[in-house]
Design a protein around this motif. Structure first.
Motif, short mmCIF file in Angstrom:
data_model
loop_
_atom_site.label_atom_id
_atom_site.label_comp_id
_atom_site.label_asym_id
_atom_site.label_seq_id
_atom_site.Cartn_x
_atom_site.Cartn_y
_atom_site.Cartn_z
N UNK A 70 0.84 -1.21 0.00
CA UNK A 70 0.00 0.00 0.00
C UNK A 70 0.87 1.26 0.00
N UNK A 71 1.95 1.23 0.78
CA UNK A 71 2.82 2.41 0.85
C UNK A 71 3.47 2.68 -0.51
N UNK A 72 3.85 1.63 -1.22
CA UNK A 72 4.44 1.81 -2.54
C UNK A 72 3.48 2.42 -3.53
N UNK A 73 2.22 1.95 -3.50
CA UNK A 73 1.21 2.52 -4.39
C UNK A 73 0.97 4.00 -4.09
N UNK A 74 0.84 4.33 -2.81
CA UNK A 74 0.60 5.71 -2.42
C UNK A 74 1.74 6.63 -2.85
N UNK A 75 2.98 6.14 -2.68
CA UNK A 75 4.14 6.96 -3.04
C UNK A 75 4.23 7.19 -4.54
N UNK A 76 3.86 6.18 -5.34
CA UNK A 76 3.91 6.34 -6.80
C UNK A 76 2.77 7.20 -7.33
N UNK A 77 1.66 7.25 -6.60
CA UNK A 77 0.46 7.93 -7.09
C UNK A 77 0.26 9.32 -6.49
N UNK A 78 1.17 9.76 -5.63
CA UNK A 78 1.03 11.06 -4.98
C UNK A 78 2.38 11.78 -4.95
N UNK A 79 2.33 13.05 -4.62
CA UNK A 79 3.56 13.80 -4.44
C UNK A 79 4.30 13.22 -3.23
N UNK A 80 5.50 12.72 -3.47
CA UNK A 80 6.26 12.07 -2.40
C UNK A 80 6.58 13.03 -1.27
N UNK A 81 6.82 14.31 -1.59
CA UNK A 81 7.11 15.30 -0.56
C UNK A 81 5.90 15.49 0.36
#
Length: 433
Positions: A70-81
């Motif tokens: 889930x964390x990987x998906x969120x990081x790829x789909x949102x602004x990482x900052x």
């Protein structure tokens, strides 16, 4: 070649480095302070103390199994900052909870905070590597990855030392105050991270943990060079986990030395990996390549084999007597042991850092965080499996003989590294989409 240390002066790298460094310090400071407090102040039974230590380790690792996909998906789909800022804000709340647990000597509160720190690390972990190809130039990625890896090990060492010293010398109140202070500084550093928007239109995030984990691992592991990269990295962390398990009994029962010497081993190992992480960037001149990985892990295995022969011929003290740090350092072979251990760690750092850089630069930028997430899931599983295997084998082999198991693992890693290099040496694989 861009000098990797020069990146510490760059706005596109320094904030993420400081943020991850402080996070690792705080994780280990709190974890070690908690363990020391419970073992020395709350419990008074060796079996219970060992069980608590194992429970604490399991609680911290569990979120990596549960939430990495889930964390990987969120990081790829949102602004990482943006995610960094959310995670570091959550760390302040976690720090307050953990601080209250330390002051009240409440085991449930401390374990709740530890689990939450594991969750926070799970969501931050993919970002600290995946953001580098986005923020750095192509010939800076290896250097940046090396600095992050080196910084992580130095932070682990610093946090562990601070946790033990502060809780012993100053008490739970000071430990709590410092945990909260570091969280606040980390929050400020996280706010300085430059924007890192998604590399393509966001996809729906699958919050079903089992399905998401199976999908993320399947998406990444079906590609041969990514699969071999992750397996190589996982073998390294398994070796590191086994060595960490072997150090205390090796120091106590073979080298007949006190716990301070065991702490020295941990410190030398951490610094050695940090040195190897930076050294490999100099050797590769900023190029992302796995060509030194087989040699590095063979060298690592060679140093472990030397350590085995040293341990085999070591003459310890009789009747349970132990060398202190001072008396240990006066022994003829003491510096040889530390030098060999340092060599093991340097070679290990040289082995693993290019693989992380390789992993983040040979997938499509829109999947980088998911690649790291898949790697984290496999790493965590291998570390736990390796730890269990080491504990089982300890019933049949001496701690010295188990060093030969590590040598065999290094040989396997060298073969995997050779296969990876042979597959990818020319040309470098195009990013997988």
């Amino acid at each position: 070649m861009k000098m990797s240390l020069a990146l510490l002066n760059k706005r596109r790298f320094a904030p993420i480095f400081v943020t991850q460094f402080l996070g690792a310090v705080n994780d280990n400071l709190f974890k070690f302070a908690m363990v020391i407090l419970v073992v020395y102040n709350i419990y008074d039974d060796p079996d219970t103390e060992t069980q608590f230590s194992a429970l604490a380790t399991g609680i911290f690792i569990l979120p990596f199994f549960l939430f990495s996909a889930v964390s990987g998906q969120l990081a790829d789909n949102n602004d990482k900052a943006k995610i960094v800022r959310i995670v570091k804000t959550a760390e302040i709340v976690i720090a307050l909870t953990g601080a209250l647990g330390l002051i009240l000597e409440s085991i449930p509160l401390m374990l709740l905070a530890l689990f939450a720190l594991g969750v926070q690390s799970t969501f931050f972990g993919p970002i600290k590597y995946a953001i580098l190809p986005q923020q750095l130039k192509k010939d800076e990625v290896l250097g940046g990855t090396g600095l992050v890896e080196a910084g992580t090990y130095v932070a682990i060492l610093l946090g562990t030392i601070l946790g033990g010293v502060i809780i012993n010398e100053l008490g739970a109140e000071w430990a709590s105050a410092i945990v909260i202070t570091i969280a606040l500084i980390g929050w400020y550093a996280g706010r300085q991270v430059l924007p890192a928007p998604p590399q393509k239109d966001p996809e729906p995030v699958d919050y079903n943990i089992l399905r998401a984990t199976r999908r993320v691992i399947g998406d990444i592991m079906h590609v041969a060079h990514l699969r071999h990269t992750i397996i190589c990295i996982s073998f390294f962390w398994t070796i590191a986990a086994v060595l960490t398990i072997l150090f205390p009994p090796l120091v106590k029962n073979v080298l007949t030395s006190d716990p301070i010497v065991a702490s020295l081993f941990l410190g030398v190992f951490s610094i050695g990996i940090a040195v190897g992480s930076i050294l490999i960037n100099r050797l590769l001149k900023g190029e992302v390549s796995a060509r030194f990985s087989p040699f590095s892990v063979i060298l690592m295995g060679g140093f472990v084999l030397i350590l085995y022969f040293i341990a085999l011929g070591w003459e310890g003290l009789p009747d349970g007597a132990l060398f202190t740090l001072g008396t240990f350092m006066m022994l003829d072979n003491a510096w040889l042991v530390l030098g060999v251990l340092f060599g093991v760690a340097v070679a290990g750092g040289m082995f693993v850092v290019p693989l992380y850089a390789f992993l983040t630069t040979t997938v499509d930028p829109s999947m980088t965080a998911r690649a790291i997430a898949a790697n984290n899931v496999v790493n965590s599983g291998c570390m736990v499996l390796g730890s269990v295997v080491a504990l089982v084998l300890s019933n049949f082999f001496t701690v010295t003989e188990l060093l030969l198991v590590v040598v065999a693992m290094c040989a396997t890693s060298a073969w995997l590294g050779f296969v990876l290099h042979r597959e990818t040496k020319d040309p470098l694989p195009q990013p997988i989409q």
